[in-house]
Design an enzyme around this catalytic site. Structure first.
Site, PDB file in Angstrom:
ATOM      1  N   ARG A  14       0.852  -1.182   0.000  1.00 65.11           N
ATOM      2  CA  ARG A  14       0.000   0.000   0.000  1.00 65.11           C
ATOM      3  C   ARG A  14       0.894   1.242   0.000  1.00 65.11           C
ATOM      4  O   ARG A  14       2.067   1.191   0.379  1.00 65.11           O
ATOM      5  CB  ARG A  14      -0.901   0.032   1.239  1.00 65.11           C
ATOM      6  CG  ARG A  14      -1.861  -1.142   1.364  1.00 65.11           C
ATOM      7  CD  ARG A  14      -2.708  -0.993   2.614  1.00 65.11           C
ATOM      8  NE  ARG A  14      -3.702  -2.048   2.766  1.00 65.11           N
ATOM      9  CZ  ARG A  14      -3.519  -3.144   3.487  1.00 65.11           C
ATOM     10  NH1 ARG A  14      -2.377  -3.334   4.137  1.00 65.11           N
ATOM     11  NH2 ARG A  14      -4.472  -4.058   3.577  1.00 65.11           N
ATOM     12  N   LYS A  51      -2.585  -1.702   7.713  1.00 67.02           N
ATOM     13  CA  LYS A  51      -3.763  -1.169   8.385  1.00 67.02           C
ATOM     14  C   LYS A  51      -3.913  -1.791   9.766  1.00 67.02           C
ATOM     15  O   LYS A  51      -3.615  -2.959   9.961  1.00 67.02           O
ATOM     16  CB  LYS A  51      -5.017  -1.445   7.548  1.00 67.02           C
ATOM     17  CG  LYS A  51      -5.085  -0.626   6.264  1.00 67.02           C
ATOM     18  CD  LYS A  51      -6.394  -0.856   5.542  1.00 67.02           C
ATOM     19  CE  LYS A  51      -6.517   0.030   4.309  1.00 67.02           C
ATOM     20  NZ  LYS A  51      -7.797  -0.177   3.603  1.00 67.02           N
ATOM     21  N   HIS A  97      -1.918   2.155  -6.222  1.00 67.96           N
ATOM     22  CA  HIS A  97      -2.855   1.049  -6.087  1.00 67.96           C
ATOM     23  C   HIS A  97      -2.981   0.253  -7.379  1.00 67.96           C
ATOM     24  O   HIS A  97      -3.322  -0.931  -7.344  1.00 67.96           O
ATOM     25  CB  HIS A  97      -4.224   1.564  -5.625  1.00 67.96           C
ATOM     26  CG  HIS A  97      -4.655   0.956  -4.324  1.00 67.96           C
ATOM     27  ND1 HIS A  97      -3.894   1.047  -3.178  1.00 67.96           N
ATOM     28  CD2 HIS A  97      -5.748   0.213  -3.986  1.00 67.96           C
ATOM     29  CE1 HIS A  97      -4.513   0.400  -2.197  1.00 67.96           C
ATOM     30  NE2 HIS A  97      -5.622  -0.121  -2.658  1.00 67.96           N
ATOM     31  N   ARG A 112      -0.316  -2.240  -7.080  1.00 69.06           N
ATOM     32  CA  ARG A 112      -0.725  -3.245  -6.084  1.00 69.06           C
ATOM     33  C   ARG A 112      -1.758  -4.193  -6.689  1.00 69.06           C
ATOM     34  O   ARG A 112      -1.689  -5.413  -6.506  1.00 69.06           O
ATOM     35  CB  ARG A 112      -1.276  -2.539  -4.851  1.00 69.06           C
ATOM     36  CG  ARG A 112      -1.841  -3.456  -3.751  1.00 69.06           C
ATOM     37  CD  ARG A 112      -2.148  -2.609  -2.514  1.00 69.06           C
ATOM     38  NE  ARG A 112      -3.091  -3.231  -1.620  1.00 69.06           N
ATOM     39  CZ  ARG A 112      -2.758  -4.071  -0.627  1.00 69.06           C
ATOM     40  NH1 ARG A 112      -1.500  -4.416  -0.451  1.00 69.06           N
ATOM     41  NH2 ARG A 112      -3.689  -4.561   0.170  1.00 69.06           N
ATOM     42  N   HIS A 125      -4.760  -8.484   3.678  1.00 64.65           N
ATOM     43  CA  HIS A 125      -6.208  -8.339   3.824  1.00 64.65           C
ATOM     44  C   HIS A 125      -6.687  -9.111   5.052  1.00 64.65           C
ATOM     45  O   HIS A 125      -6.382 -10.289   5.198  1.00 64.65           O
ATOM     46  CB  HIS A 125      -6.943  -8.881   2.596  1.00 64.65           C
ATOM     47  CG  HIS A 125      -6.837  -7.989   1.400  1.00 64.65           C
ATOM     48  ND1 HIS A 125      -7.078  -8.428   0.114  1.00 64.65           N
ATOM     49  CD2 HIS A 125      -6.526  -6.675   1.286  1.00 64.65           C
ATOM     50  CE1 HIS A 125      -6.919  -7.430  -0.734  1.00 64.65           C
ATOM     51  NE2 HIS A 125      -6.583  -6.357  -0.047  1.00 64.65           N
ATOM     52  N   TYR A 164     -10.198 -10.054  -6.949  1.00 56.66           N
ATOM     53  CA  TYR A 164      -9.196 -10.356  -7.970  1.00 56.66           C
ATOM     54  C   TYR A 164      -9.533 -11.631  -8.732  1.00 56.66           C
ATOM     55  O   TYR A 164      -8.993 -11.859  -9.812  1.00 56.66           O
ATOM     56  CB  TYR A 164      -7.809 -10.457  -7.336  1.00 56.66           C
ATOM     57  CG  TYR A 164      -7.372  -9.139  -6.734  1.00 56.66           C
ATOM     58  CD1 TYR A 164      -7.001  -8.075  -7.546  1.00 56.66           C
ATOM     59  CD2 TYR A 164      -7.373  -8.936  -5.355  1.00 56.66           C
ATOM     60  CE1 TYR A 164      -6.648  -6.854  -7.005  1.00 56.66           C
ATOM     61  CE2 TYR A 164      -7.009  -7.727  -4.811  1.00 56.66           C
ATOM     62  CZ  TYR A 164      -6.648  -6.676  -5.640  1.00 56.66           C
ATOM     63  OH  TYR A 164      -6.298  -5.467  -5.106  1.00 56.66           O
TER      64      TYR A 164
END
Length: 307
Positions: free
Chosen positions: A150, A174, A245, A248, A271, A280
């Site tokens: 990220r 995150k 992104h 990514r 994630h 994806y």
């Protein structure tokens, strides 16, 4: 004007998020904006106590946001902030009822993330120059695509986060969660070339170990990284702006296309929920559909027979 009980509850909740949960400033700003909007709606409706807010009021709030043209994702974020507030009140003040629990935001069409194919990436990554800034920008782009990072993760990297022997990079994602992911040889070589040119002096201690710095030695900001990738893409003659992104997403799509291992891609991307990674698979199916259309005899459109 005297603060309402709901206003005080929101203020206490934001303090909890900042001091106990230690959420990022960006996330806190979103919570504050969404809950302030809720407070304005409730004040206008004469709802000054947390337990005065009913599900019907939350539905009216959502309807009002929808009429103003707010995107479904923004409405969903506001609802999530409201649910979190009432969940907190339930734990802290015995507020058992959550008026937002059953309210849903209007559904929005799901957009697939934009990606670059392997040939486009090869072209993009081959157009840098040998200047210090060119070497730095190439290292940034290679690392984004090599490890699926990220923007905030790459911006905050320090030199010691790169393990050259193990070919690994450790990042903080995150929720302050740390993960270690592989780094490809092309990215490691680009990083070494950049470090040979990296300014030795830093204006403050926070920048002394920063992996990516400006020409003045300061840590390169997220906005600067975005701008440099756009510039690199334009120099390469890309038809669309290249952003972090996109690299990514390209990493995730290509990894899933080659391996088919959704769980592994989930871990690499950091994630928390595999449902986030499953988008994806749609990209992968698009690729399979193209292969099918090009290869299967019955998929080809037949020319009409002459009459």
């Amino acid at each position: 004007m005297t603060e309402s009980a709901l206003g005080a509850a929101i203020r206490e909740f934001l303090t909890y998020l900042r001091e106990v949960r230690q959420l990022s400033p960006h996330t806190l700003t979103n919570y504050q904006r969404d809950l302030n909007a809720l407070l304005l709606f409730c004040d206008a409706a004469g709802l000054y106590e947390p337990d005065a807010v009913q599900e019907s009021h939350i539905r009216q709030w959502v309807t009002g946001m929808h009429r103003k043209g707010l995107a479904g994702s923004s409405i969903q974020r506001s609802l999530s902030a409201c649910r979190s507030l009432y969940n907190h009140l339930g734990r802290q003040a015995g507020q058992p009822r959550n008026p937002a629990a059953a309210v849903q935001a209007p559904r929005k069409p799901r957009k697939l993330p934009k990606t670059l194919d392997a040939d486009q990436l090869d072209h993009f990554l081959s157009k840098s120059d040998d200047s210090p800034l060119g070497l730095r920008d190439l290292a940034i782009a290679e690392l984004f695509y090599s490890s699926g990072l990220r923007l905030a993760e790459l911006s905050s990297l320090n030199i010691h986060d790169i393990d050259r022997n193990g070919r690994l990079v450790t990042v903080t994602g995150k929720g302050s969660k740390t993960r270690t992911v592989p780094v490809g040889q092309a990215a490691l070589t680009a990083i070494d070339n950049w470090l040979a040119q990296r300014p030795a002096l830093a204006p403050d201690s926070d920048c002394a170990d920063a992996l990516f710095t400006s020409s003045r030695g300061g840590r390169l900001s997220e906005r600067s990284i975005q701008a440099r990738l756009r510039l690199l893409g334009r120099k390469a003659g890309m038809r669309q702006d290249v952003h972090p992104h996109m690299l990514r997403h390209s990493f995730a799509s290509h990894m899933l296309e080659s391996s088919g291992d959704l769980r592994a891609v989930q871990e690499l991307l950091g994630h928390a929920n595999i449902a986030t990674t499953q988008i994806y698979t749609h990209l992968d199916f698009q690729h399979l559909a193209k292969v099918y259309d090009a290869a299967h005899p019955r998929a080809r459109r037949r020319k009409p027979k002459p009459e």
